[in-house]
Design an enzyme around this catalytic site. Sequence first.
Site, PDB file in Angstrom:
ATOM      1  N   ARG A 164       0.818  -1.223   0.000  1.00 32.25           N
ATOM      2  CA  ARG A 164       0.000   0.000   0.000  1.00 32.25           C
ATOM      3  C   ARG A 164       0.856   1.280   0.000  1.00 32.25           C
ATOM      4  O   ARG A 164       0.524   2.268   0.659  1.00 32.25           O
ATOM      5  CB  ARG A 164      -0.921   0.033   1.228  1.00 32.25           C
ATOM      6  N   SER A 237     -11.159  -0.538   2.670  1.00 35.11           N
ATOM      7  CA  SER A 237     -10.443  -0.551   3.956  1.00 35.11           C
ATOM      8  C   SER A 237     -10.127   0.874   4.360  1.00 35.11           C
ATOM      9  O   SER A 237      -9.510   1.608   3.596  1.00 35.11           O
ATOM     10  CB  SER A 237      -9.119  -1.294   3.830  1.00 35.11           C
ATOM     11  N   GLU A 333      -5.661   4.250   5.557  1.00 31.95           N
ATOM     12  CA  GLU A 333      -5.248   4.006   4.173  1.00 31.95           C
ATOM     13  C   GLU A 333      -5.833   5.116   3.302  1.00 31.95           C
ATOM     14  O   GLU A 333      -5.302   5.462   2.250  1.00 31.95           O
ATOM     15  CB  GLU A 333      -5.816   2.641   3.750  1.00 31.95           C
TER      16      GLU A 333
HETATM   17  N1  EPU Z   1     -11.074 -10.161   9.988  1.00 32.16           N
HETATM   18  C1  EPU Z   1     -11.791 -10.203  11.171  1.00 32.16           C
HETATM   19  N2  EPU Z   1     -12.832  -9.337  11.322  1.00 32.16           N
HETATM   20  C2  EPU Z   1     -13.197  -8.460  10.353  1.00 32.16           C
HETATM   21  C3  EPU Z   1     -12.451  -8.414   9.159  1.00 32.16           C
HETATM   22  C4  EPU Z   1     -11.395  -9.283   9.000  1.00 32.16           C
HETATM   23  O1  EPU Z   1     -11.510 -10.997  12.066  1.00 32.16           O
HETATM   24  O2  EPU Z   1     -14.165  -7.721  10.581  1.00 32.16           O
HETATM   25  C5  EPU Z   1     -10.018 -11.133   9.805  1.00 32.16           C
HETATM   26  C6  EPU Z   1     -10.484 -12.193   8.787  1.00 32.16           C
HETATM   27  O3  EPU Z   1     -11.115 -13.239   9.414  1.00 32.16           O
HETATM   28  C7  EPU Z   1      -9.213 -12.618   8.144  1.00 32.16           C
HETATM   29  C8  EPU Z   1      -8.331 -11.406   8.233  1.00 32.16           C
HETATM   30  O4  EPU Z   1      -8.908 -10.534   9.173  1.00 32.16           O
HETATM   31  O5  EPU Z   1      -8.607 -13.668   8.861  1.00 32.16           O
HETATM   32  C9  EPU Z   1      -8.145 -10.721   6.902  1.00 32.16           C
HETATM   33  O6  EPU Z   1      -9.392 -10.289   6.383  1.00 32.16           O
HETATM   34  P1  EPU Z   1      -9.659 -10.096   4.814  1.00 32.16           P
HETATM   35  O7  EPU Z   1      -9.264 -11.307   4.048  1.00 32.16           O
HETATM   36  O8  EPU Z   1     -11.056  -9.591   4.666  1.00 32.16           O
HETATM   37  O9  EPU Z   1      -8.612  -9.026   4.358  1.00 32.16           O
HETATM   38  P2  EPU Z   1      -8.096  -7.667   5.017  1.00 32.16           P
HETATM   39  O10 EPU Z   1      -6.700  -7.863   5.460  1.00 32.16           O
HETATM   40  O11 EPU Z   1      -9.095  -7.203   6.039  1.00 32.16           O
HETATM   41  C10 EPU Z   1      -7.109  -6.800   2.766  1.00 32.16           C
HETATM   42  C11 EPU Z   1      -7.161  -5.529   1.970  1.00 32.16           C
HETATM   43  C12 EPU Z   1      -8.482  -5.446   1.201  1.00 32.16           C
HETATM   44  C13 EPU Z   1      -8.579  -6.660   0.284  1.00 32.16           C
HETATM   45  C14 EPU Z   1      -8.535  -7.911   1.173  1.00 32.16           C
HETATM   46  C15 EPU Z   1      -8.582  -9.195   0.382  1.00 32.16           C
HETATM   47  C16 EPU Z   1      -5.814  -3.947   3.245  1.00 32.16           C
HETATM   48  C17 EPU Z   1      -5.823  -2.715   4.099  1.00 32.16           C
HETATM   49  N3  EPU Z   1      -7.020  -4.380   2.855  1.00 32.16           N
HETATM   50  O12 EPU Z   1      -8.140  -6.685   3.760  1.00 32.16           O
HETATM   51  O13 EPU Z   1      -8.422  -4.275   0.383  1.00 32.16           O
HETATM   52  O14 EPU Z   1      -9.781  -6.641  -0.460  1.00 32.16           O
HETATM   53  O15 EPU Z   1      -7.292  -7.909   1.924  1.00 32.16           O
HETATM   54  O16 EPU Z   1      -7.349  -9.540  -0.108  1.00 32.16           O
HETATM   55  O17 EPU Z   1      -4.745  -4.462   2.932  1.00 32.16           O
HETATM   56  C18 EPU Z   1      -9.027  -1.989   0.296  1.00 32.16           C
HETATM   57  O18 EPU Z   1      -7.825  -1.728   0.314  1.00 32.16           O
HETATM   58  O19 EPU Z   1      -9.888  -1.073   0.214  1.00 32.16           O
HETATM   59  C19 EPU Z   1      -9.460  -3.363   0.403  1.00 32.16           C
HETATM   60  C20 EPU Z   1     -10.744  -3.688   0.517  1.00 32.16           C
END
Ligand code: EPU
Length: 337
Positions: A164, A237, A333
């Site tokens: 990012r 995010s 972000e």
């Molecule tokens: N999780 C929770 N609670 C929540 C959300 C997530 O416990 O409310 C846990 C999930 O269970 C999982 C972990 O956090 O184990 C990761 O969650 P997720 O796969 O949804 O991905 P993220 O790390 O929350 C990142 C990107 C997203 C992208 C997803 C999918 C960042 C800041 N965000 O989110 O990007 O779609 O991975 O790869 O890196 C964006 O940048 O706008 C965005 C949506």
Amino acid sequence: MELQKNFDLKNLNSFNISVKTKYFYKFSSINELQNILEYNKTLKEKTIILGGGSNILFTKDFDGLIIKNEIKGITIKSESKKHVTIEVGAGENWHDFVKWSVTNNLSGIENLALIPGSVGATPIQNIGAYGMEVKNTITKVYYFDIVTQREKILANKKCNFKYRDSIFKNKFKNKFIITKVVFCLNKEHANNSNYGAINEELNKLKMEPSLKSIFQAVISIRNQKLPDPKKLGNSGSFFKNPIIKNQKFVILKKIHPNIVGYPMPSGDIKVAAGWLIEQAGWKGHTEGSAGVHKNQALVLVNYGEATGENILDLSIKIKNSIKEKFDIEITPEVNII
Ligand code: EPU
């Protein structure tokens, strides 16, 4: 040149926040861009360049000039046995370009389907999702240098891409306007389905991993988890996933055995901020029209009448509580204006 005054930005930011900018101008060529910058030498207004408006939170009216990049065009520049090089106008919609790539049987960005925003915004924060980052397909970035008033080219290696992050958020901040991005896409398909829920979703859809099925699976996952900004204001995010030392992660894991973290090539750990925010009790929480999404705690939403300040206040409370509970700094972000 059509310069608009006192222009409402509600339809041009995905949080759907109603704020006014003193001046507003759309450009669809370098020529028009040069003209407005020249004109602004007399206006002397501070300037913001808007792309898709999907990574920005306006907290007050903007006392300056907002220029919206609408440079369009998807052009194949060259083709080899395995690759196709494509030049894309910064003002093209990102998801439309992903759709174009899948329709043309080209792989490399299919896991990045449905990310809101414009093509020109993608290198700035090196967008990523489901195991793919845009830096792996970008070969060069064309940008207009505001200081020298010339269009320049930056090769991938010079963009300092990280999680990012890129040179455009640091050394080049406020000194550039991205005009075109060049991508190298693959005729052979990687079928990168091992990340997170993709394989699970393919099983549900009863599909084998392929370029088209992965594209569909990502769309389906995102539609389940992430609110559609057209229906519910948000900018994906709100925070970045914080990167902490392994040592600290080990200590936290003893106290919170379910904490989610991914090792980085550096040995540090990228912690899932969504998990931290959920554990701190914020998931689904609302304060007036500002809220934390019920399915993904990393996403802040505007239920209708929230102001940018309402969203910002909520984000500060969340940030402070994460610091208090886990001793971890989370940073936005989203660009806060
Ligand atoms: N999780 C929770 N609670 C929540 C959300 C997530 O416990 O409310 C846990 C999930 O269970 C999982 C972990 O956090 O184990 C990761 O969650 P997720 O796969 O949804 O991905 P993220 O790390 O929350 C990142 C990107 C997203 C992208 C997803 C999918 C960042 C800041 N965000 O989110 O990007 O779609 O991975 O790869 O890196 C964006 O940048 O706008 C965005 C949506």
